[in-house]
Design an enzyme around this catalytic site. Sequence first.
Site, PDB file in Angstrom:
ATOM      1  N   ASN A   6       0.859  -1.192   0.000  1.00  0.00           N
ATOM      2  CA  ASN A   6       0.000   0.000   0.000  1.00  0.00           C
ATOM      3  C   ASN A   6       0.895   1.241   0.000  1.00  0.00           C
ATOM      4  OD1 ASN A   6      -1.882   1.987   0.455  1.00  0.00           O
ATOM      5  ND2 ASN A   6      -2.315   1.399   2.576  1.00  0.00           N
ATOM      6  N   PHE A   7       0.944   1.918  -1.140  1.00  0.00           N
ATOM      7  CA  PHE A   7       1.828   3.087  -1.261  1.00  0.00           C
ATOM      8  C   PHE A   7       1.273   4.321  -0.551  1.00  0.00           C
ATOM      9  CE2 PHE A   7       4.006   1.856  -5.586  1.00  0.00           C
ATOM     10  CZ  PHE A   7       4.545   0.739  -4.968  1.00  0.00           C
ATOM     11  N   LYS A   8      -0.013   4.293  -0.227  1.00  0.00           N
ATOM     12  CA  LYS A   8      -0.677   5.470   0.366  1.00  0.00           C
ATOM     13  C   LYS A   8      -0.434   6.692  -0.543  1.00  0.00           C
ATOM     14  CE  LYS A   8      -0.019   3.316   4.793  1.00  0.00           C
ATOM     15  NZ  LYS A   8       0.039   3.465   6.244  1.00  0.00           N
ATOM     16  N   HIS A  88      -9.665   1.101   5.310  1.00  0.00           N
ATOM     17  CA  HIS A  88      -8.355   1.355   5.923  1.00  0.00           C
ATOM     18  C   HIS A  88      -8.517   2.361   7.072  1.00  0.00           C
ATOM     19  CE1 HIS A  88      -4.212   2.550   6.512  1.00  0.00           C
ATOM     20  NE2 HIS A  88      -3.870   1.435   5.879  1.00  0.00           N
ATOM     21  N   GLU A  90      -6.776   4.773   8.047  1.00  0.00           N
ATOM     22  CA  GLU A  90      -6.520   6.182   7.714  1.00  0.00           C
ATOM     23  C   GLU A  90      -7.746   6.821   7.076  1.00  0.00           C
ATOM     24  OE1 GLU A  90      -2.868   5.510   5.599  1.00  0.00           O
ATOM     25  OE2 GLU A  90      -1.883   5.041   7.494  1.00  0.00           O
ATOM     26  N   GLU A 157      -5.371  -4.964  10.865  1.00  0.00           N
ATOM     27  CA  GLU A 157      -4.300  -3.980  11.024  1.00  0.00           C
ATOM     28  C   GLU A 157      -4.528  -3.182  12.297  1.00  0.00           C
ATOM     29  OE1 GLU A 157      -2.432  -2.901   7.020  1.00  0.00           O
ATOM     30  OE2 GLU A 157      -4.232  -1.693   7.194  1.00  0.00           O
ATOM     31  N   GLY A 163       2.498   2.121  10.750  1.00  0.00           N
ATOM     32  CA  GLY A 163       3.432   3.222  10.546  1.00  0.00           C
ATOM     33  C   GLY A 163       4.226   3.611  11.783  1.00  0.00           C
ATOM     34  N   SER A 193       3.428  -2.398  10.463  1.00  0.00           N
ATOM     35  CA  SER A 193       4.881  -2.446  10.626  1.00  0.00           C
ATOM     36  C   SER A 193       5.497  -3.796  10.248  1.00  0.00           C
ATOM     37  CB  SER A 193       5.271  -2.035  12.047  1.00  0.00           C
ATOM     38  OG  SER A 193       4.885  -0.691  12.278  1.00  0.00           O
TER      39      SER A 193
HETATM   40  C1  PEP Z   1      -0.909   0.091   6.291  1.00  0.00           C
HETATM   41  O1  PEP Z   1      -1.180   1.278   6.465  1.00  0.00           O
HETATM   42  O2  PEP Z   1      -1.683  -0.619   5.632  1.00  0.00           O
HETATM   43  C2  PEP Z   1       0.292  -0.432   6.899  1.00  0.00           C
HETATM   44  C3  PEP Z   1       0.323  -1.685   7.181  1.00  0.00           C
HETATM   45  O3  PEP Z   1       1.332   0.458   7.120  1.00  0.00           O
HETATM   46  P1  PEP Z   1       2.773   0.141   7.788  1.00  0.00           P
HETATM   47  O4  PEP Z   1       3.277  -1.114   7.129  1.00  0.00           O
HETATM   48  O5  PEP Z   1       3.586   1.330   7.483  1.00  0.00           O
HETATM   49  O6  PEP Z   1       2.530  -0.074   9.240  1.00  0.00           O
END
Ligand code: PEP
Length: 229
Positions: A6-8, A88, A90, A157, A163, A193
Amino acid sequence: MIYAANFKMNQTRQSTREYLMKLQLHHHKRKLGDRVIVFPSITAIDNYDVDFTIGVQNAYPDIKGAFTGEIGLEQLEEFDIKTILIGHSERREILNESQEFISRKFNFFKEQGFEIIYCIGEPLNVREEGESAVLDYLISQFDGIDLDYSKLIVAYEPVWAIGTGRSASIEEITNIHNRLKERIDRPILYGGSVKPSNIADIASIPSVDGVLVGSASLKVDSFLDILLH
Ligand code: PEP
């Protein structure tokens, strides 16, 4: 295992192309049965000549119309996009998407036959209340969601692990995935992470069917290290 990146709101169209071309060169070294999905940002969507899946991080639940700033079905069809990330944290927290809106989005894209990576995850204050509070919270995030949908992939998640560099522990992941597996007969990814240094342990958990990777997917070499660990 499914390996999703996921590049966001990262990468340009140019850097995405370079990334995908390098991934295309090396991803065939993955284990048999492993699958790759990449979610670039919307400006980088194109008909790429790659043999893994390109999905979108978001779209609006309608074909087209007066929804300023949004992307609809017609625009996804132009690029043969059939995979979408929904729910998600976010988008739930920063963009204020309600469970009602998320389930409307889910149902629209389900009706269109999309593969849906559906994200759930508890914030830190809920985690601190203990595992049964976590489970209740996660189950509330399934309101209006058809858990029998054949193209559903769930991503667990924990928000406090996204993050932050601090992944959930192997025991925490195992416990939640096992409990979710009692209710859902669909693949369940872990996200939060995931990085080259912890992928082997996370991937060895029997109830983990894959990983959704944010930060550590932004450099193609790092994502390849995760994929080919
Ligand atoms: C995400 O936002 O889907 C995610 C898993 O981010 P990170 O790997 O940076 O924790």
